[in-house]
Design an enzyme around this catalytic site. Structure first.
Site, PDB file in Angstrom:
ATOM      1  CG  HIS A  90      -1.500   0.917   1.385  1.00  0.00           C
ATOM      2  ND1 HIS A  90      -2.823   1.200   0.692  1.00  0.00           N
ATOM      3  CD2 HIS A  90      -1.337   2.533   1.784  1.00  0.00           C
ATOM      4  CE1 HIS A  90      -3.264   2.492   1.109  1.00  0.00           C
ATOM      5  NE2 HIS A  90      -2.605   2.931   1.915  1.00  0.00           N
ATOM      6  CG  ASP A 169     -12.359   4.741   6.105  1.00  0.00           C
ATOM      7  OD1 ASP A 169     -11.872   5.076   5.865  1.00  0.00           O
ATOM      8  OD2 ASP A 169     -12.414   4.365   4.527  1.00  0.00           O
ATOM      9  NE  ARG A 176     -10.430  10.933   9.056  1.00  0.00           N
ATOM     10  CZ  ARG A 176      -9.652  10.086   8.446  1.00  0.00           C
ATOM     11  NH1 ARG A 176      -9.841   8.891   8.054  1.00  0.00           N
ATOM     12  NH2 ARG A 176      -7.877  11.171   8.071  1.00  0.00           N
ATOM     13  CB  SER A 191      -8.942   5.705   7.630  1.00  0.00           C
ATOM     14  OG  SER A 191      -9.531   5.708   6.020  1.00  0.00           O
ATOM     15  CE  LYS A 195      -9.187   2.754   3.293  1.00  0.00           C
ATOM     16  NZ  LYS A 195      -9.678   4.627   2.615  1.00  0.00           N
TER      17      LYS A 195
HETATM   18  N1  URA Z   1      -6.046   7.412   2.804  1.00  0.00           N
HETATM   19  C1  URA Z   1      -6.995   6.682   3.321  1.00  0.00           C
HETATM   20  O1  URA Z   1      -7.702   5.246   3.187  1.00  0.00           O
HETATM   21  N2  URA Z   1      -7.634   6.954   4.521  1.00  0.00           N
HETATM   22  C2  URA Z   1      -6.968   8.095   5.407  1.00  0.00           C
HETATM   23  O2  URA Z   1      -7.489   9.138   5.847  1.00  0.00           O
HETATM   24  C3  URA Z   1      -6.152   9.553   4.623  1.00  0.00           C
HETATM   25  C4  URA Z   1      -5.488   8.236   3.306  1.00  0.00           C
END
Ligand code: URA
Length: 447
Positions: A90, A169, A176, A191, A195
């Site tokens: 990632h 999320d 957010r 977050s 995922k």
């Molecule tokens: N990317 C994400 O998936 N979440 C965040 O909070 C910031 C960047």
């Protein structure tokens, strides 16, 4: 007669507790995440709690509890039917950051499985899904059974987040986004990790970008987030590493969706720009090391080079594209990929050396051309972009092109051109040092 259920906590008490610097229990955090997902806690209370987290921070245990609750708010993929380890990478996002398209087929060709759930462009940074969709016909919206089938057949599959993965999320991020609460390393960690962990991987390599084109401009902020994500992943039983890598200039030479696919094909054929190739080999080496295929990172790097040289990595990419509905004739002949045929060179204002590039501005120029989104609902133009000719440390003569804009008309290019002109700094003498590609590795144990 059944009794009405009684809430175990009062949301206002949990907001006050965090506001005053207290530590929430796993049960309290789970209650908030569940209430947010189900809609039983109003947005204004969740937003107040999120702001308290931004201002007061969280402990490692709280961060892990938040990640865990968000992860289990939806479907967690079970890939245990696959007969080898599952690994993924990632990136926190950058400009010209296209390594996923090389890594997934490369690591699959080395015997591991790469179940990649990716995102779209965010702000000035590009997104893997947008790049993949520049291949005509390529589907990123596979169902879970289709995802399984592609993974089984070729070892790698790249798709977008399904509705069912980490719904908490989706809700929290939307809140957010409009309440000034994105910028918290604890919330970013939960977050991203919720995922990524929903993919069912055994190991995760994080590429945490720092520099003028990254979200974390300061290295200490990147290191803090990287350590938090590594510790959170480890607490949840995953093998983790984070590489802090440079984003003071675009990675490689291409910025823009189809252009970036073209550059990845060059790397998969054994060519491509040295920085992109080097970062791909290094990230793949770590994926092989954590996946147990290579004893050391050096061994993993050598293996990665051999797999590319054998043509097997390209072959896997071609296979994955075919299985996901993409037109493989564009992979065999990248000149068939979408490409804007109006080209505008951005010339150097003076003779000298490139001493700095405002990398975020290069990303913004690509967004303005239509290669990214200014608003969530915008569609992305696969054909536009920027080809970088000069990078930090390069010598340049007055008038020589620094980069070339690929667009549809002069009017279309005007704003991007201004941004690109402003983003380059030309100095009379070479810069004291060129940015190093990999700043730090955050990993517990031998490598
Ligand atoms: N990317 C994400 O998936 N979440 C965040 O909070 C910031 C960047």
């Amino acid at each position: 007669m059944s009794q009405p259920s009684v809430s175990p906590f009062r949301v206002i008490d949990l907001i006050r507790k965090k506001r005053d610097g207290g530590t929430l229990s796993t049960a309290e955090i789970g209650y908030l995440v569940e209430g947010c997902t189900l809609g039983s806690i109003p947005d204004y209370q969740m937003a107040a709690w999120l702001m308290a987290v931004v201002l007061r921070g969280m402990t490692r245990e709280e961060t892990a509890a938040l990640t865990h609750s968000m992860l289990h708010s939806g479907e967690v993929l079970d890939l245990s039917f696959l007969p080898a380890k599952k690994v993924d990478k990632h990136s926190t996002g950058g400009v010209g950051d296209k390594t996923s398209l090389v890594l997934a087929p490369l690591v699959a060709a080395g015997g591991l499985y790469v179940p990649m759930i990716s995102g779209r462009g965010l702000g000035h940074t590009g997104g893997t899904l947008d790049k993949l969709e520049s291949i005509p016909g390529f589907r990123v919206d596979l169902s879970v059974p289709e995802f399984h089938r592609v993974l089984k057949a070729c070892g790698a599959s790249m798709i977008g987040q399904t509705e069912k993965v980490a719904p908490a999320d989706r809700k929290l991020y939307a809140l957010r986004d409009v309440t000034g609460t994105v910028e918290s390393p604890y919330l970013i960690c939960a977050s991203i990790m919720s995922k990524k962990l929903a993919e069912g991987t055994d190991a995760l390599v994080l590429d945490v970008k720092t520099g003028s084109g990254a979200f974390m401009k300061k290295e200490e902020d990147a290191v803090f987030l990287a350590e938090l994500m590594v510790e959170t992943g480890e607490l949840m039983g995953k093998q983790m590493v984070a590489l802090i890598t440079n984003m003071d200039q675009p990675l490689g030479r291409m910025v823009g969706n189809a252009l970036e696919v073209q550059e990845c094909i060059e790397v998969l054929h054994g060519g491509g720009p040295p920085d992109l190739r080097e970062l791909c080999l290094h990230l793949a080496a770590w994926m092989f090391h954590l996946g147990g295929v290579a004893k050391t990172v050096a061994e993993g790097k050598q293996l990665s080079g051999e797999i590319i040289a054998s043509g097997k990595a390209f072959e896997r990419f071609r296979q994955m594209v075919e299985l996901q509905g993409g037109d493989v004739s564009t992979i065999d002949d990248p000149s068939r990929l979408p490409s804007a045929d109006y080209r505008v060179d951005v010339g150097s204002p003076s003779t000298g050396y490139v001493s700095a590039i405002d990398c975020e501005q290069v990303g913004t120029a690509c967004v303005i051309l239509g290669g990214g989104r200014e608003k969530k609902e915008d569609s992305v133009d696969p054909a536009v972009g920027i080809v970088i000719h000069k990078k930090i440390g390069d010598k340049v003569a007055a008038g020589e092109p620094l980069c070339t804009i690929y667009c549809h008309s002069d009017a279309h290019a005007a704003h991007a051109r201004k941004l690109l002109e402003e983003s380059y700094t030309i100095a009379p003498t070479p810069p004291a040092h060129r940015p190093s590609l990999i700043h730090r590795v955050i990993h517990k144990g031998e490598h």
